[in-house]
Design an enzyme around this catalytic site. Structure first.
Site, PDB file in Angstrom:
ATOM      1  N   HIS A 299      -2.791   5.213  45.442  1.00 35.77           N
ATOM      2  CA  HIS A 299      -2.842   6.594  45.912  1.00 35.77           C
ATOM      3  C   HIS A 299      -4.174   7.279  45.623  1.00 35.77           C
ATOM      4  CE1 HIS A 299      -1.084   7.339  41.780  1.00 35.77           C
ATOM      5  NE2 HIS A 299      -2.056   8.218  41.807  1.00 35.77           N
TER       6      HIS A 299
ATOM      7  N   SER B 121      -4.983   8.633  36.615  1.00 33.21           N
ATOM      8  CA  SER B 121      -4.318   7.667  37.476  1.00 33.21           C
ATOM      9  C   SER B 121      -5.199   6.467  37.774  1.00 33.21           C
ATOM     10  CB  SER B 121      -3.941   8.337  38.792  1.00 33.21           C
ATOM     11  OG  SER B 121      -3.213   7.460  39.595  1.00 33.21           O
TER      12      SER B 121
ATOM     13  N   ASP C 259       1.811   0.513  44.233  1.00 32.23           N
ATOM     14  CA  ASP C 259       0.827   1.550  43.928  1.00 32.23           C
ATOM     15  C   ASP C 259      -0.393   0.977  43.219  1.00 32.23           C
ATOM     16  OD1 ASP C 259      -0.320   4.031  43.967  1.00 32.23           O
ATOM     17  OD2 ASP C 259       0.722   4.769  42.182  1.00 32.23           O
TER      18      ASP C 259
END
Length: 443
Positions: free
Chosen positions: A182, A296, A216
């Site tokens: 993402h 992230s 992901d």
């Protein structure tokens, strides 16, 4: 009070049944707002089952883009459904119910910059702990060892150059970088610019070798960064609850930031994303190390200095401290390094990653914790071949308890296409077993 009927839907991760959201993308400048406290697990729980927020919890406001996952400045809402609105295809994403076709991965090197025909076997990774026995346990020593292998990632977002920022770590001496899908999804789809920034502030252009929305994860290639030291890959399976861990990344754009905490839970089933197109399911390592937007894709490391996971999501209800969304509340989730290695190996070989499917729909809403109820079985699928039927309640996979649909999807995702795994299930109150040979899809 009667529970509403759960409609059947083949799209995995439809966020009518949203459980978590990854950290979101956005500006690095903080602005104050409030956070929330997640509720405790239900009485008598095992600690492995998902838990649910109060009925008043709401998803993110519409003006906060749904695709914005872990990067700097915004934190997405974290919503566990009180009433399920869909049934998911176990192990299937993209709207094709029970799709069971599987094309074996081709080991020939594709015409993709950074692809390597032999996968991880043909690149120079690190597997030995960087710390000596007398250094183990020192957070300062961990930081000194791992910071040179951690990078900030700056990527285009919705045609805005540098609109998304996240973190990553160096996989090998050839210049491959691991991060979350993402973080670079928008740039990859729009052929936008991606840069990585090392600890010294040096910038390198990067391209996407391949991405896995399902897990992901993404592998980047920065040819000029081949001199950066690779991080050592450890084993999340060696972790124990309460053990110390360190998260490294660029929260809120603050590069080379180190936070520490403990392993709060292992094998925590969570799902992230707000639509079927960006959902991922994680058999997560849960930690209370401070993780915020921008972390992230960065490494979660043990006190030996080895990567045990990739920081991917945090718990939040949409309130918080940064740009109108929540920051760290001590509930973060990382993708186990074992899955990272499998996915990276597949992407290096082909530019794509595969995931297992059984060809059945399963209910994923409010659960009594007794198992995952099959809503439908697709014809000529692994589930049908194994004798599974609509109404069967899966209670365990390979002897590990399954509490609900999400837990079943996560349990299946820890295996690979082609494996045969044992399901235990209830049919009209009788316990039975079935051997299911997993099929696969690309994603």
């Amino acid at each position: 009070m009667n529970e509403p009927e759960q409609p059947s839907n083949s799209v995995e991760g439809s966020q009518d049944d949203e459980l978590t959201q990854p950290l979101s993308l956005g500006p690095a400048e903080p602005s104050a707002h409030a956070s929330w406290q997640p509720p405790p697990p239900p009485p008598g729980g095992t600690g492995r089952e998902p838990w649910f927020p109060p009925p008043g919890t709401q998803p993110l406001p519409a003006e906060q883009p749904a695709r914005h996952a872990v990067t700097q400045g915004r934190v997405g809402g974290w919503v566990w459904p009180v009433v399920a609105a869909v049934a998911l295809v176990v192990g299937v994403i993209g709207g094709v119910a029970g799709s069971v076709g599987y094309e074996a991965l081709d080991n020939d090197t594709p015409d993709i910059p950074g692809a390597v025909g032999g996968g991880l076997d043909e690149v120079d990774t690190a597997s030995l702990p960087p710390l000596s026995a007398d250094q183990e346990g020192s957070i300062a020593a961990v930081a000194e060892a791992v910071l040179p292998s951690t990078v900030q990632i700056i990527a285009q977002l919705d045609e805005e150059k540098g609109g998304a920022t996240g973190s990553g770590f160096v996989l090998d001496k050839q210049g491959h970088i691991i991060t979350n899908n993402h973080v670079v999804e928008s740039a990859a789809e729009e052929d936008g610019e991606i840069e990585i920034v090392d600890q010294d502030g040096n910038r390198y252009d990067a391209t996407v070798v391949g991405r896995s929305p399902v897990y992901d994860l993404a592998v980047l290639y920065a040819e000029d960064a081949s001199g950066l030291p690779p991080a050592s890959l450890g084993r999340s399976k060696r972790l124990r609850v309460g053990e110390g861990v360190v998260a490294i990344g660029s929260p809120l754009g603050l590069s080379s930031t180190v936070t520490a905490g403990i392993v709060s839970s292992l094998n925590r089933p969570v799902t992230t994303g707000e639509s079927s197109d960006d959902s991922s399911y994680i058999n997560a390592v849960q930690t209370d190390a401070a993780i915020n937007p921008g972390n992230s894709g960065g490494p979660l490391v043990d006190l030996r200095g080895q990567v045990v996971g990739v920081n991917s999501a945090i718990a939040t209800n949409g309130g918080g401290t940064f740009s109108g969304q929540a920051g760290n509340i001590g509930v973060g989730f990382a993708i186990p390094v074992e899955q990272v290695a499998i996915t990276a190996d597949q992407i290096l070989k082909t530019g794509e990653s595969s995931y297992p499917v059984i060809g059945a729909k399963v209910q994923t809403g409010l659960s009594d914790g007794r198992g995952a109820t099959i809503d439908d079985v697709v014809g000529d699928s692994p589930a049908e071949d194994a004798g599974l039927e609509k109404g069967d309640v899966i209670t365990s996979v390979e002897g590990d308890r399954v509490t609900d649909g999400i837990a079943l999807i996560v349990a299946i995702r820890t295996h690979q296409p082609g494996e045969t795994i044992r399901f235990t299930y209830l049919r009209e109150g009788d316990e039975r077993t079935a051997e299911v040979t997993l099929d696969g899809e690309t994603g």
